[in-house]
Design a protein around this motif. Structure first.
Motif, PDB file in Angstrom:
ATOM      1  N   PHE A 149       0.610  -1.358  -0.317  1.00 11.20           N
ATOM      2  CA  PHE A 149       0.228   0.123  -0.283  1.00 11.20           C
ATOM      3  C   PHE A 149       0.752   1.228  -0.007  1.00 11.20           C
ATOM      4  O   PHE A 149       0.888   2.014  -0.763  1.00 11.20           O
ATOM      5  CB  PHE A 149      -0.910  -0.077   1.268  1.00 11.20           C
ATOM      6  CG  PHE A 149      -1.861   1.291   1.348  1.00 11.20           C
ATOM      7  CD1 PHE A 149      -2.652   1.661   0.592  1.00 11.20           C
ATOM      8  CD2 PHE A 149      -1.248   1.992   2.521  1.00 11.20           C
ATOM      9  CE1 PHE A 149      -3.474   2.976   0.827  1.00 11.20           C
ATOM     10  CE2 PHE A 149      -2.158   3.199   2.837  1.00 11.20           C
ATOM     11  CZ  PHE A 149      -2.617   3.489   2.226  1.00 11.20           C
ATOM     12  N   LEU A 150       1.733   1.221   0.716  1.00 10.40           N
ATOM     13  CA  LEU A 150       2.962   2.684   0.919  1.00 10.40           C
ATOM     14  C   LEU A 150       3.515   2.426  -0.247  1.00 10.40           C
ATOM     15  O   LEU A 150       3.807   3.999  -1.254  1.00 10.40           O
ATOM     16  CB  LEU A 150       3.557   2.274   1.929  1.00 10.40           C
ATOM     17  CG  LEU A 150       2.909   2.019   3.321  1.00 10.40           C
ATOM     18  CD1 LEU A 150       4.203   2.443   4.938  1.00 10.40           C
ATOM     19  CD2 LEU A 150       1.817   3.183   3.941  1.00 10.40           C
ATOM     20  N   ASP A 151       4.195   1.339  -0.687  1.00  8.55           N
ATOM     21  CA  ASP A 151       5.056   1.836  -1.845  1.00  8.55           C
ATOM     22  C   ASP A 151       4.109   2.220  -2.973  1.00  8.55           C
ATOM     23  O   ASP A 151       4.268   2.827  -4.144  1.00  8.55           O
ATOM     24  CB  ASP A 151       5.483   0.192  -2.263  1.00  8.55           C
ATOM     25  CG  ASP A 151       6.877  -0.253  -1.848  1.00  8.55           C
ATOM     26  OD1 ASP A 151       6.914   0.781  -0.597  1.00  8.55           O
ATOM     27  OD2 ASP A 151       7.237  -1.648  -1.059  1.00  8.55           O
ATOM     28  N   GLN A 152       2.883   1.259  -3.464  1.00  4.66           N
ATOM     29  CA  GLN A 152       2.211   1.997  -4.802  1.00  4.66           C
ATOM     30  C   GLN A 152       1.562   3.573  -4.563  1.00  4.66           C
ATOM     31  O   GLN A 152       1.745   4.127  -5.202  1.00  4.66           O
ATOM     32  CB  GLN A 152       1.159   0.860  -4.757  1.00  4.66           C
ATOM     33  CG  GLN A 152       1.335  -0.850  -5.202  1.00  4.66           C
ATOM     34  CD  GLN A 152       1.562  -0.855  -6.692  1.00  4.66           C
ATOM     35  OE1 GLN A 152       1.735   0.178  -7.092  1.00  4.66           O
ATOM     36  NE2 GLN A 152       1.899  -2.251  -6.978  1.00  4.66           N
ATOM     37  N   SER A 153       1.835   3.470  -3.620  1.00  4.80           N
ATOM     38  CA  SER A 153       0.800   5.141  -3.058  1.00  4.80           C
ATOM     39  C   SER A 153       1.993   6.460  -3.183  1.00  4.80           C
ATOM     40  O   SER A 153       2.147   7.178  -4.015  1.00  4.80           O
ATOM     41  CB  SER A 153       0.373   5.524  -1.888  1.00  4.80           C
ATOM     42  OG  SER A 153      -0.729   4.258  -1.466  1.00  4.80           O
ATOM     43  N   ASN A 155       4.624   5.730  -5.375  1.00 10.73           N
ATOM     44  CA  ASN A 155       5.118   5.614  -6.379  1.00 10.73           C
ATOM     45  C   ASN A 155       3.718   6.193  -7.323  1.00 10.73           C
ATOM     46  O   ASN A 155       3.957   7.759  -8.132  1.00 10.73           O
ATOM     47  CB  ASN A 155       4.773   4.138  -6.998  1.00 10.73           C
ATOM     48  CG  ASN A 155       5.967   3.105  -6.596  1.00 10.73           C
ATOM     49  OD1 ASN A 155       7.193   3.916  -6.207  1.00 10.73           O
ATOM     50  ND2 ASN A 155       5.924   1.973  -7.102  1.00 10.73           N
ATOM     51  N   TYR A 156       2.925   6.570  -7.121  1.00 12.05           N
ATOM     52  CA  TYR A 156       2.391   7.296  -7.884  1.00 12.05           C
ATOM     53  C   TYR A 156       2.212   9.015  -7.932  1.00 12.05           C
ATOM     54  O   TYR A 156       1.744   9.497  -8.554  1.00 12.05           O
ATOM     55  CB  TYR A 156       0.245   6.879  -6.762  1.00 12.05           C
ATOM     56  CG  TYR A 156      -0.291   7.086  -7.654  1.00 12.05           C
ATOM     57  CD1 TYR A 156      -1.316   7.091  -9.067  1.00 12.05           C
ATOM     58  CD2 TYR A 156      -1.380   8.836  -6.584  1.00 12.05           C
ATOM     59  CE1 TYR A 156      -2.081   7.532  -8.804  1.00 12.05           C
ATOM     60  CE2 TYR A 156      -2.425   9.528  -7.666  1.00 12.05           C
ATOM     61  CZ  TYR A 156      -3.006   9.161  -8.598  1.00 12.05           C
ATOM     62  OH  TYR A 156      -4.305   9.648  -9.186  1.00 12.05           O
ATOM     63  N   PHE A 157       2.116   8.503  -5.562  1.00  8.02           N
ATOM     64  CA  PHE A 157       2.345  10.517  -5.774  1.00  8.02           C
ATOM     65  C   PHE A 157       4.590  11.317  -6.171  1.00  8.02           C
ATOM     66  O   PHE A 157       3.753  11.960  -6.632  1.00  8.02           O
ATOM     67  CB  PHE A 157       2.505  10.678  -4.426  1.00  8.02           C
ATOM     68  CG  PHE A 157       1.006  10.454  -4.035  1.00  8.02           C
ATOM     69  CD1 PHE A 157       0.140  11.572  -4.539  1.00  8.02           C
ATOM     70  CD2 PHE A 157       0.652   9.758  -2.842  1.00  8.02           C
ATOM     71  CE1 PHE A 157      -1.452  11.521  -3.949  1.00  8.02           C
ATOM     72  CE2 PHE A 157      -0.842   9.391  -2.841  1.00  8.02           C
ATOM     73  CZ  PHE A 157      -1.629  10.668  -3.220  1.00  8.02           C
TER      74      PHE A 157
END
Length: 358
Positions: A149-153, A155-157
């Motif tokens: 959850f943290l990594d994907q978020s 990368n998105y931001f």
């Protein structure tokens, strides 16, 4: 000078939850996070459970928190085309006849019925776990893969130009009438989501933090294929095939990020009494939960600096607390709506005695 609406300090579960809410509100944000610092969110198992403890206490605000968290995580999953929210039943074997009688009585209470099933299971004859008296099944439980959850978020931001790896110190802030300055950038407001680091910063070190150290172990357990969280003093969370995560310890002393032989032995002893399969401990982790004295989060506006806010003190239940109160904080920021009185930091304003300090 580049300007943003909000500076979010910390990219744990609190900061990431705030970031998504403000992003959905079309606000220009910058998340800063120090990758050199340990992060309790990355160590946490991410379990959510509506009925907790030996007394089967219904989680505070469960009827509001759990549906909100489900909607929050699944909305992000759809946006990122990934999966990290995993609904999963939790099985709680009875320890003895007295506990069985007490739990079955609690399950009849109207407030508990949406969350507990007393239907008989096949676990008493299980070759995997000890459950001679059977147990109860907790519904609406599960876990969130928090590192994913943290990594994907992040990368998105990061792709949006809304994430920056950086060290933060209160001394680097300059609060002006028209905004807050940090590193030659201007922000409408700053939101402190630093976890345990916040108790070391002058802006919020007056809040009654009560950090708790926790340790978990990862085990290889051949033949263990239950797709259920088992909970009896410790939890057994299935991960990949034949791998389980086991936890957790609780300690208000020795507050460091180091694992201990004592913590390992405690979990090992509990696990041996609960499972029938041999296993091998292959990893151990420790983290410090940013808890509060009254076990309620810290949310709200600084008593002196109206452009400084906090979301912190989420403790052991951040998976469900963070989304809900990030939503409340966002409504406060955008529409000046009231926070839930149990979390608003104005309940502790009498402890603040450093006017003018930064």
């Amino acid at each position: 000078m580049q300007t943003f609406d909000y500076l979010i300090v910390g990219q744990g579960i609190a900061g990431t939850s705030v970031a998504w809410h403000l992003h959905w509100a079309n606000k220009k944000i910058l998340i800063i996070d120090d990758p050199q610092l340990p992060c309790s969110t990355r160590v946490a198992a991410g379990i959510f459970n509506p009925v907790t403890g030996r007394k089967l206490v219904k989680t505070w605000l469960a009827d509001e928190l759990f549906p909100y968290a489900k909607s929050f995580y699944q909305r992000i999953e759809r946006s990122l085309e990934t999966t990290f929210y995993h609904p999963m039943e939790m099985y709680r074997p009875f320890r003895n006849e007295a506990e069985k009688e007490r739990y079955l009585s609690l399950a009849k209470e109207e407030s508990h019925q949406p969350y507990i099933s007393t239907a008989q299971t096949d676990y008493p004859s299980s070759e995997l776990i000890h459950a001679p008296l059977d147990g109860i099944t907790i519904k609406q439980a599960g876990w969130v893969d928090l590192p994913n959850f943290l990594d994907q978020s992040r990368n998105y931001f990061e792709k949006l130009g809304s994430y920056l790896p950086a060290h933060f110190s209160t001394q680097d802030l300059t609060v002006a009438d028209d905004g807050v300055l940090w590193q030659n950038l201007r922000f409408g407001a700053v939101i402190n989501c630093m976890g345990v680091g916040a108790e070391q910063e002058k802006l919020f070190n007056w809040l009654p933090f009560n950090p708790v150290k926790g340790q978990i172990i990862d085990c290889f357990m051949p033949g263990y294929d239950l797709n259920t969280i088992v909970n009896q003093g410790i939890f057994i969370l299935p991960q990949s095939e034949e791998m389980v995560r086991v936890g957790a310890t609780y300690s208000w002393h020795d507050l460091d990020w180091n694992t201990s032989q004592e913590g390992r032995a405690y979990l090992d002893d509990k696990l041996r009494k609960l499972v029938k399969r041999p296993y091998k401990i292959i990893a151990q982790q420790a983290g410090i939960r940013p808890s509060s004295k009254d076990r309620r989060p810290f949310v709200g506006r600084h008593p002196q600096h109206e452009r400084i806010y906090i979301l912190n003190g989420l403790g052991t239940k951040g998976v469900t607390l963070a989304p809900y109160f990030a939503g409340q904080l966002t409504k406060m920021l955008l529409f000046d709506e009231e926070l839930h009185p149990d979390v608003n930091i104005n309940r502790y304003f009498s402890l603040y005695s450093n006017p003018g300090s930064m």
